[in-house]
Design an enzyme around this catalytic site. Structure first.
Site, PDB file in Angstrom:
ATOM      1  N   ALA A  67       0.911  -1.167   0.122  1.00 61.92           N
ATOM      2  CA  ALA A  67      -0.043   0.020   0.144  1.00 61.92           C
ATOM      3  C   ALA A  67       0.760   1.250   0.039  1.00 61.92           C
ATOM      4  O   ALA A  67       2.239   1.378   0.290  1.00 61.92           O
ATOM      5  CB  ALA A  67      -0.868   0.155   1.434  1.00 61.92           C
ATOM      6  N   GLU A 133       4.960  -4.901   7.003  1.00 65.59           N
ATOM      7  CA  GLU A 133       4.337  -3.777   7.859  1.00 65.59           C
ATOM      8  C   GLU A 133       4.843  -3.632   9.023  1.00 65.59           C
ATOM      9  O   GLU A 133       4.733  -2.549   9.508  1.00 65.59           O
ATOM     10  CB  GLU A 133       2.946  -3.939   7.713  1.00 65.59           C
TER      11      GLU A 133
HETATM   12  C1  HXC Z   1       5.007   4.243  -1.318  1.00 62.66           C
HETATM   13  C2  HXC Z   1       6.741   3.461  -2.100  1.00 62.66           C
HETATM   14  C3  HXC Z   1       6.696   2.122  -1.613  1.00 62.66           C
HETATM   15  C4  HXC Z   1       5.269   2.080  -0.907  1.00 62.66           C
HETATM   16  C5  HXC Z   1       8.314   2.086  -2.505  1.00 62.66           C
HETATM   17  N1  HXC Z   1       8.141   3.238  -2.669  1.00 62.66           N
HETATM   18  N2  HXC Z   1       7.499   1.309  -1.898  1.00 62.66           N
HETATM   19  N3  HXC Z   1       6.109   4.472  -2.032  1.00 62.66           N
HETATM   20  N4  HXC Z   1       4.563   3.299  -0.761  1.00 62.66           N
HETATM   21  N5  HXC Z   1       4.983   1.004  -0.432  1.00 62.66           N
HETATM   22  C6  HXC Z   1       8.662   4.206  -3.620  1.00 62.66           C
HETATM   23  C7  HXC Z   1       9.899   4.681  -2.723  1.00 62.66           C
HETATM   24  O1  HXC Z   1       9.555   5.861  -1.683  1.00 62.66           O
HETATM   25  C8  HXC Z   1      10.733   5.247  -3.777  1.00 62.66           C
HETATM   26  O2  HXC Z   1      10.209   6.600  -4.282  1.00 62.66           O
HETATM   27  C9  HXC Z   1      10.561   4.268  -5.072  1.00 62.66           C
HETATM   28  O3  HXC Z   1       9.282   3.665  -4.536  1.00 62.66           O
HETATM   29  C10 HXC Z   1      11.645   3.241  -5.234  1.00 62.66           C
HETATM   30  O4  HXC Z   1      11.666   2.497  -3.920  1.00 62.66           O
HETATM   31  P1  HXC Z   1      13.300   2.496  -3.251  1.00 62.66           P
HETATM   32  O5  HXC Z   1      13.005   2.079  -1.882  1.00 62.66           O
HETATM   33  O6  HXC Z   1      14.101   3.568  -3.739  1.00 62.66           O
HETATM   34  O7  HXC Z   1      13.863   0.966  -3.900  1.00 62.66           O
HETATM   35  P2  HXC Z   1      14.825   0.032  -3.373  1.00 62.66           P
HETATM   36  O8  HXC Z   1      15.815   0.755  -2.646  1.00 62.66           O
HETATM   37  O9  HXC Z   1      14.906  -0.870  -4.404  1.00 62.66           O
HETATM   38  O10 HXC Z   1      13.883  -0.743  -2.221  1.00 62.66           O
HETATM   39  C11 HXC Z   1      12.725  -1.278  -2.602  1.00 62.66           C
HETATM   40  C12 HXC Z   1      11.795  -1.674  -1.258  1.00 62.66           C
HETATM   41  C13 HXC Z   1      11.595  -0.509  -0.650  1.00 62.66           C
HETATM   42  C14 HXC Z   1      12.703  -3.030  -0.596  1.00 62.66           C
HETATM   43  C15 HXC Z   1      10.594  -2.678  -2.074  1.00 62.66           C
HETATM   44  O11 HXC Z   1      11.031   0.584  -1.533  1.00 62.66           O
HETATM   45  C16 HXC Z   1      10.528  -0.811   0.574  1.00 62.66           C
HETATM   46  O12 HXC Z   1      10.691  -1.175   1.512  1.00 62.66           O
HETATM   47  N6  HXC Z   1       9.310  -0.245   0.180  1.00 62.66           N
HETATM   48  C17 HXC Z   1       8.356  -0.404   1.185  1.00 62.66           C
HETATM   49  C18 HXC Z   1       7.719  -1.887   1.361  1.00 62.66           C
HETATM   50  C19 HXC Z   1       6.719  -1.981   2.534  1.00 62.66           C
HETATM   51  O13 HXC Z   1       6.977  -1.624   3.762  1.00 62.66           O
HETATM   52  N7  HXC Z   1       5.477  -2.327   2.044  1.00 62.66           N
HETATM   53  C20 HXC Z   1       4.375  -2.482   3.056  1.00 62.66           C
HETATM   54  C21 HXC Z   1       3.527  -1.118   2.922  1.00 62.66           C
HETATM   55  S1  HXC Z   1       1.996  -1.065   3.966  1.00 62.66           S
HETATM   56  P3  HXC Z   1      11.165   7.808  -4.244  1.00 62.66           P
HETATM   57  O14 HXC Z   1      10.281   8.964  -4.467  1.00 62.66           O
HETATM   58  O15 HXC Z   1      12.005   7.997  -2.799  1.00 62.66           O
HETATM   59  O16 HXC Z   1      12.299   7.471  -5.461  1.00 62.66           O
HETATM   60  C22 HXC Z   1       1.035  -2.090   3.352  1.00 62.66           C
HETATM   61  C23 HXC Z   1      -0.331  -2.256   4.145  1.00 62.66           C
HETATM   62  C24 HXC Z   1      -1.348  -2.791   3.485  1.00 62.66           C
HETATM   63  O17 HXC Z   1       1.226  -2.697   2.403  1.00 62.66           O
HETATM   64  C25 HXC Z   1      -2.530  -2.605   4.178  1.00 62.66           C
HETATM   65  C26 HXC Z   1      -3.577  -3.083   3.265  1.00 62.66           C
HETATM   66  C27 HXC Z   1      -3.852  -2.228   1.885  1.00 62.66           C
END
Ligand code: HXC
Length: 259
Positions: A67, A133
């Site tokens: 998300a 998360e």
């Molecule tokens: C918003 C996100 C994002 C996310 C990545 N991006 N994941 N933006 N929400 N979930 C954005 C980053 O901010 C970044 O934008 C760009 O995408 C590229 O990501 P990077 O982090 O620079 O890439 P990398 O170093 O390769 O790392 C990849 C990654 C990391 C490991 C996937 O991005 C990450 O940990 N993302 C979050 C994963 C996460 O926590 N997901 C759960 C979310 S909560 P900029 O502008 O900085 O370039 C959830 C709850 C669900 O899902 C509930 C029900 C709907």
């Protein structure tokens, strides 16, 4: 209205639709608009008689990284409840046609939950699955604690949900989360091959079979068996049942019409 964050190809192959998530810079983070577009596309494809199977994909780097954290970060509990994003997820879950996720790269948080909402998952060797998360102070909210536990068992699900660590496609395969793992250049084609196999069947039978398998999640064994039996009987009201059985007896391929 033209969708901004997904692309939809209703006849990507005969009887097979393709939906591709398309927010590549944000690793297909699932913001509310994207989820709304996805829901609307699935509703439309469900109503399209030419479509029998739907494949949902992202791109090579990410199926979806969860998300949209930036959209959620400042929200309070009441804001989140008012938005009621899960009614969208509930609608997606009610898609009648078989839905295959073709996953490459990150399938994390809501991205992993979206893949698990599909009926089957074809993964590229580079796919990574996880529910991270916990690392941002929350927990899965779109079925992760429930579907992951049912798919891979309590011990493994607990570890993934409590540590937030990712697993590889191969581990996901060994643990029963995905159907197959293929080289990265093959994942979409492999999902299409699986879809094509299913698209040859009676669409009425595939929808009732899907509904019945999903019922196994939500009922006792005897309730599930009762539900299955009703759907089994109902299929004898279809022309496809006559066509399928007669084709077998006449030693020819069936020609299913979805009637
Ligand atoms: C918003 C996100 C994002 C996310 C990545 N991006 N994941 N933006 N929400 N979930 C954005 C980053 O901010 C970044 O934008 C760009 O995408 C590229 O990501 P990077 O982090 O620079 O890439 P990398 O170093 O390769 O790392 C990849 C990654 C990391 C490991 C996937 O991005 C990450 O940990 N993302 C979050 C994963 C996460 O926590 N997901 C759960 C979310 S909560 P900029 O502008 O900085 O370039 C959830 C709850 C669900 O899902 C509930 C029900 C709907």
């Amino acid at each position: 209205m033209q969708a901004e964050f997904i692309t939809v190809t209703p006849q990507y192959r005969k009887h097979i639709a393709l939906i591709a998530l398309n927010r590549p810079k944000e690793l297909n983070a699932l913001n509310l608009q994207l989820m709304g577009e996805l829901r609307d596309a699935l509703v439309a494809l469900d109503e399209d008689d030419e479509v029998r199977v739907i494949v949902l994909t992202g791109n090579e780097r990410a199926f979806a990284a969860g998300a949209d954290i930036k959209q959620m970060a400042g929200k309070g509990a009441i804001d989140m409840a008012k938005v009621d994003q899960f009614s969208t997820w509930d609608k997606i879950k009610r898609t009648k046609k078989p839905l295959i996720a073709a996953v490459s790269g990150f399938a994390l948080g809501g991205g992993c939950e979206l893949a698990m909402t599909c009926d089957m998952i074809v993964a590229s060797e580079t796919a990574q699955f996880g529910q991270p998360e916990i690392k941002i102070g929350v927990m899965p909210g779109a079925g992760g604690t429930q579907r992951l536990t049912r798919a891979i068992g309590k011990a493994r699900a607990m570890e993934l949900v409590l540590t937030g660590k990712f697993i590889s496609a191969q581990e996901a395969l060994n643990w029963g989360l995905v159907n197959r793992v293929v080289p990265v250049e093959m994942y979409l084609q492999s999902a299409m091959e699986l879809a094509a196999e299913i698209a040859q069947m009676s669409p009425i039978a595939t929808q009732m079979a899907k509904e019945s398998v999903n019922h196994a999640y939500e009922s006792s064994l005897s309730e599930g068996l009762y539900f299955e039996r009703k759907n089994f009987y109902l299929l004898f009201a279809s022309e496809d049942q006559k066509e399928g059985m007669n084709a077998f007896i006449e030693k020819r391929q069936p020609d299913f019409k979805g009637k």
